[in-house]
Design a protein around this motif. Structure first.
Motif, short mmCIF file in Angstrom:
data_model
loop_
_atom_site.label_atom_id
_atom_site.label_comp_id
_atom_site.label_asym_id
_atom_site.label_seq_id
_atom_site.Cartn_x
_atom_site.Cartn_y
_atom_site.Cartn_z
N PRO A 6 -11.25 1.91 6.35
CA PRO A 6 -11.49 1.78 5.41
C PRO A 6 -10.05 1.73 4.87
O PRO A 6 -10.09 2.55 3.36
N ALA A 7 -9.04 1.27 4.93
CA ALA A 7 -7.62 0.84 4.10
C ALA A 7 -8.36 -0.12 3.66
O ALA A 7 -7.40 -0.41 2.07
N ILE A 8 -8.05 -1.16 3.51
CA ILE A 8 -8.73 -2.33 3.10
C ILE A 8 -9.32 -1.96 1.84
O ILE A 8 -9.94 -2.78 1.04
N GLU B 166 -7.34 -8.75 -4.08
CA GLU B 166 -6.90 -9.46 -2.24
C GLU B 166 -6.09 -8.10 -1.49
O GLU B 166 -5.47 -7.57 -2.04
N TYR B 167 -6.89 -8.65 -0.15
CA TYR B 167 -6.01 -7.52 1.07
C TYR B 167 -5.34 -7.97 1.61
O TYR B 167 -6.03 -8.83 2.58
N VAL B 168 -4.32 -7.61 2.29
CA VAL B 168 -3.54 -9.29 3.20
C VAL B 168 -2.76 -7.93 3.96
O VAL B 168 -1.38 -6.58 3.42
N THR B 169 -2.92 -8.19 5.51
CA THR B 169 -2.55 -8.01 5.99
C THR B 169 -0.80 -7.91 7.01
O THR B 169 -1.47 -9.36 6.43
N LEU C 173 1.04 -1.12 0.18
CA LEU C 173 0.07 -0.29 0.15
C LEU C 173 0.95 1.18 -0.06
O LEU C 173 0.63 2.22 -0.94
N MET C 174 2.52 1.14 0.75
CA MET C 174 3.21 2.65 0.67
C MET C 174 4.10 2.41 0.13
O MET C 174 4.47 1.69 0.45
N MET C 175 4.16 2.73 -1.31
CA MET C 175 5.23 2.52 -1.95
C MET C 175 6.09 4.01 -2.28
O MET C 175 5.32 4.73 -2.21
N PRO C 176 7.01 4.34 -2.58
CA PRO C 176 7.68 5.39 -3.02
C PRO C 176 7.24 5.76 -4.62
O PRO C 176 6.92 4.72 -4.98
N LYS C 177 6.65 7.52 -4.50
CA LYS C 177 6.88 7.38 -6.10
C LYS C 177 4.87 7.72 -6.24
O LYS C 177 4.56 8.01 -7.05
N LEU C 178 4.92 5.89 -6.11
CA LEU C 178 3.23 5.67 -6.86
C LEU C 178 2.75 5.10 -6.06
O LEU C 178 3.52 3.04 -5.49
N ASP C 179 1.73 5.25 -4.62
CA ASP C 179 1.32 4.60 -4.00
C ASP C 179 0.84 3.38 -4.57
O ASP C 179 0.17 3.31 -5.45
N ALA D 24 0.20 -2.90 6.63
CA ALA D 24 0.08 -3.03 7.93
C ALA D 24 -0.88 -2.33 8.90
O ALA D 24 -1.44 -2.87 9.83
N ALA D 25 -1.67 -1.55 7.60
CA ALA D 25 -3.25 -1.03 7.91
C ALA D 25 -4.49 -2.20 7.93
O ALA D 25 -4.25 -2.50 6.98
N ASP D 26 -4.66 -2.15 8.99
CA ASP D 26 -5.49 -3.76 8.73
C ASP D 26 -6.89 -2.59 8.86
O ASP D 26 -7.88 -3.72 10.14
#
Length: 193
Positions: A57-59, A69-72, A22-28, A52-54
């Motif tokens: 709203p993040a999911i 899929e969304y994996v925490t 979810l959190m990546m530099p330049k383009l999330d 890490a956001a579980d």
């Protein structure tokens, strides 16, 4: 390396599954997922979003962006491996379904061409019109722009173009292939295809 790098490489690599943080530099991960799903070349590749956001709203944001899929985090490695394998199988299944549908559509198109050809032959008495229908049907079936039918001359020494499509009439009228020469002459002489 980062979201932009992923977005640039995925179309060329055509992976079976994409795993984005979810959190990546330049383009999330959210924007990268949106762009991948908006691109015709990559929209069917499954995406697994890691974070890490579980919180709900993040999911929801990850799934709305296009993640399948969304994996925490922290990852449960065995569970994660099963999810990746599941997404790969899903991707392969969809790809095979698309191929199967394309094959069936092509078969239906060919059957339609052959049905039109067969119906057009009913009651046809002129050889020139029969040959024209054959050339047209062969062109439609093979998606060829140029098709010709060669028949032997009265003495059986030369093959001439009896009917063609996509070949200048002047050129077609000048073609003489000795029986036994070139591919067409050899095929005629041997009777093999």
């Amino acid at each position: 390396v980062d979201g932009l790098d992923a977005f640039d490489k995925v179309p060329a690599w055509a992976p079976d599954v994409v795993v984005l943080d979810l959190m990546m530099p330049k383009l999330d991960g959210l924007e990268c997922a949106r762009r991948l799903k908006a691109n015709a070349a990559t929209r069917d590749i499954p995406i697994i979003m890691l974070s890490a956001a579980d919180e709900a709203p993040a999911i929801e944001a990850g799934l709305e962006a296009g993640a399948d899929e969304y994996v925490t985090k922290p990852l449960k490695h065995r569970e994660f491996a099963f999810r990746v394998r599941s997404m790969v199988q899903l991707h392969h299944g969809k790809t095979e379904l698309f191929r199967s549908n394309e094959t069936r559509l092509e078969q239906a198109r060919a059957m339609h061409v052959l049905l039109d050809f067969s119906c057009g032959l009913i009651g046809e008495k002129h050889i020139d019109r029969v040959l024209k229908r054959i050339v047209t049907a062969a062109s439609d079936l093979t998606r060829s722009r140029r098709v010709s039918i060669m028949l032997p001359d009265a003495e059986g020494r030369y093959l001439t173009i009896a009917q063609s499509l996509g070949i200048d009439d002047r050129i077609a009228a000048e073609v003489l292939v000795p029986v036994g020469a070139a591919i067409a002459g050899q095929v005629f002489l041997s009777g093999e295809q």
